[in-house]
Design a protein around this motif. Structure first.
Motif, PDB file in Angstrom:
ATOM      1  N   LYS A   6      39.360  45.637  41.690  1.00  0.00           N
ATOM      2  CA  LYS A   6      38.859  44.350  41.217  1.00  0.00           C
ATOM      3  C   LYS A   6      39.179  44.216  39.734  1.00  0.00           C
ATOM      4  N   ILE A   8      39.107  43.154  35.845  1.00  0.00           N
ATOM      5  CA  ILE A   8      38.266  42.776  34.713  1.00  0.00           C
ATOM      6  C   ILE A   8      39.189  42.102  33.710  1.00  0.00           C
ATOM      7  N   ASP A 116      36.055  34.773  42.138  1.00  0.00           N
ATOM      8  CA  ASP A 116      36.112  35.405  43.458  1.00  0.00           C
ATOM      9  C   ASP A 116      37.456  35.116  44.130  1.00  0.00           C
ATOM     10  N   HIS A 119      40.208  37.450  42.775  1.00  0.00           N
ATOM     11  CA  HIS A 119      40.029  38.900  42.795  1.00  0.00           C
ATOM     12  C   HIS A 119      39.528  39.429  41.443  1.00  0.00           C
ATOM     13  N   GLN A 121      36.433  40.481  39.055  1.00  0.00           N
ATOM     14  CA  GLN A 121      35.022  40.860  39.073  1.00  0.00           C
ATOM     15  C   GLN A 121      34.291  40.365  37.834  1.00  0.00           C
ATOM     16  N   SER A 122      34.890  40.606  36.649  1.00  0.00           N
ATOM     17  CA  SER A 122      34.227  40.286  35.388  1.00  0.00           C
ATOM     18  C   SER A 122      35.239  39.664  34.434  1.00  0.00           C
ATOM     19  N   ARG A 169      28.587  39.300  35.481  1.00  0.00           N
ATOM     20  CA  ARG A 169      30.026  39.170  35.708  1.00  0.00           C
ATOM     21  C   ARG A 169      30.767  38.544  34.535  1.00  0.00           C
ATOM     22  N   ARG A 368      46.014  38.827  41.213  1.00  0.00           N
ATOM     23  CA  ARG A 368      46.150  40.089  41.951  1.00  0.00           C
ATOM     24  C   ARG A 368      47.590  40.288  42.406  1.00  0.00           C
ATOM     25  N   ARG A 388      41.000  47.731  35.099  1.00  0.00           N
ATOM     26  CA  ARG A 388      39.558  47.657  34.872  1.00  0.00           C
ATOM     27  C   ARG A 388      38.984  48.822  34.054  1.00  0.00           C
ATOM     28  N   GLU A 400      30.184  50.047  37.386  1.00  0.00           N
ATOM     29  CA  GLU A 400      30.621  49.084  38.391  1.00  0.00           C
ATOM     30  C   GLU A 400      31.424  47.929  37.780  1.00  0.00           C
ATOM     31  N   GLY A 401      31.528  47.883  36.453  1.00  0.00           N
ATOM     32  CA  GLY A 401      32.332  46.859  35.797  1.00  0.00           C
ATOM     33  C   GLY A 401      31.571  45.599  35.430  1.00  0.00           C
ATOM     34  N   LEU A 402      30.264  45.693  35.304  1.00  0.00           N
ATOM     35  CA  LEU A 402      29.441  44.529  34.982  1.00  0.00           C
ATOM     36  C   LEU A 402      28.830  44.664  33.589  1.00  0.00           C
TER      37      LEU A 402
END
Length: 406
Positions: A6, A8, A116, A119, A121-122, A169, A368, A388, A400-402
């Motif tokens: 995902k 970032i 979303d 692809h 995430q943040s 996010r 992506r 990421r 988790e990348g948040l």
């Protein structure tokens, strides 16, 4: 790739909703603070790297746009502010209204949905009306109002755009009062206390009439960034001067040369001695791509080795510039196959991925696919780091990348 990490994105953009400043400034400033006025466009040009507009009076003939009005500044929203969802051939230099832009440009639920779809995430978002480092407010006459505008933007960024509805996010990116390094340091610390780990800055401050990074003027600001682990984020165009070759050069010339200011800026920082004075400082170049980096590092090392005596850096730059780059600098890219083929000469820990939503260069909604096509030669762990992992480390995100806030 069967499974792709995902994303970032460390360089997206937000078109500020019309109420950002109206809802946060004292009543006495409502008539002079930033506000939206709908009016015709009399003139809009972009040549020689310079943007020029003129607003008509309500009721005049001509295409209508939403204009930010602040003191005696009139700045229209344009298709270049928010181009995703349009074919490339349909994107022109034109004024637009909020109704004519993709809602994800300014509305949180739609932004998350577009992330979303892509692809992502943040995402870290640069400003639009304040410009890429808040220079709109640095140019204002009323310093009291300008400081309130800077703080209002940061409050909106943290509390609303990156607030609870964003579920971590969206990653906050602050601006500072560039006209006073002490006030800038205080704003860095105020935002760091609530979890902000990145701040906008100009790639070439003297273009804004500000001191260069070779002076000591920025030391309070840089010290605050180092002590709070706040990344200094510089976007192309954050010196309000896009590279070009002549006053009559078409915008395509500047578009092809967007990396150039980053190149000049990196040479400044590497030869400034600031990384020796502030060993914990980290900087990043947004939207500058990365393919140009290996040569400037090679050349800078040659200059440091052969010419540092007469070059004025012998006493302040203790390490080869390439080593300073490895410890302190991140380049950011969204479409750079050449740079990725030369990743070993840049450093896989020194690059970050971005999507540039909602600008005309954006790879949305194919970020992506673009990454998969250009990274297929890289090991999975390298892809994970570039897409990421480096951003998680640099921006202090959760595993988790948040964004976790304060």
């Amino acid at each position: 790739m069967a499974s792709f990490p995902k994303i970032i994105s460390v360089d997206d953009h937000v078109v500020e909703p019309s109420d950002v400043w109206r809802d946060r400034l004292p009543a006495k400033f409502h008539d002079v603070g930033p506000r939206i006025v709908r009016a015709p466009v009399k003139e809009m040009t972009f040549t020689g790297g310079r943007f020029a507009t003129a607003m008509g009076a309500p009721g005049d003939d001509g295409p209508v746009a939403d204009w930010w009005v602040y003191e005696d500044l009139y700045r229209p929203l344009t298709r270049l502010d928010t181009a995703v969802g349009y074919s490339r051939d349909e994107i022109g230099l034109e004024g637009i209204t909020y109704e004519r832009m993709r809602p994800g440009s300014f509305s949180l639920p739609e932004r998350l949905a577009d992330m979303d779809r892509n692809h992502v995430q943040s995402a870290l978002c640069f400003p639009t009306f304040p410009r890429f480092c808040g220079q709109t407010f640095a140019e204002a006459r009323d310093r009291e109002l300008a400081l309130l505008c800077v703080r209002a933007y940061n409050d909106w960024m943290v509390e609303e755009w990156c607030g609870p509805a964003a579920v971590g996010r969206l990653i906050p990116l602050g601006i500072v009062p560039l006209w006073d390094a002490g006030l800038a340091a205080a704003e860095v610390r105020r935002n760091a206390a609530r979890g902000v780990r990145a701040v906008c800055f100009s790639e070439i401050p003297p273009h804004l009439g500000l001191p260069s990074v070779h002076s000591d003027a920025w030391d309070p600001f840089l010290r605050a960034c180092e002590e709070t682990r706040t990344v200094v984020a510089m976007h192309i165009g954050s010196s309000s001067r896009m590279p070009s070759t002549s006053p009559d050069a078409p915008p395509a010339v500047g578009s092809a040369l967007t990396f150039a200011n980053c190149c000049f800026s990196l040479a400044d920082w590497l030869m400034s001695g600031k990384f020796d004075r502030f060993p914990g400082l980290r900087i990043m170049y947004a939207e500058g791509q990365i393919g140009w980096i290996p040569y400037i590092l090679e050349r800078a090392d040659v200059v440091w080795r052969e010419n540092r005596g007469w070059g004025g850096i012998a006493e302040k730059v203790a390490s080869p510039p390439s080593e300073l780059f490895a410890r302190h600098v991140h380049g950011c890219f969204f479409d750079d196959a050449f740079g990725l083929r030369n990743l070993d000469a840049i450093g896989e820990r020194n690059v970050l991925y971005e999507t540039d939503y909602p600008h005309s260069d954006s790879t949305w909604p194919r970020s992506r696919q673009v990454a998969e096509e250009q990274m297929r030669h890289l090991a999975p762990e390298t892809v994970e780091r570039v897409v990421r992992g480096n951003a998680i480390e640099l921006l202090g995100l959760t595993p988790e990348g948040l964004w976790a806030g304060a």
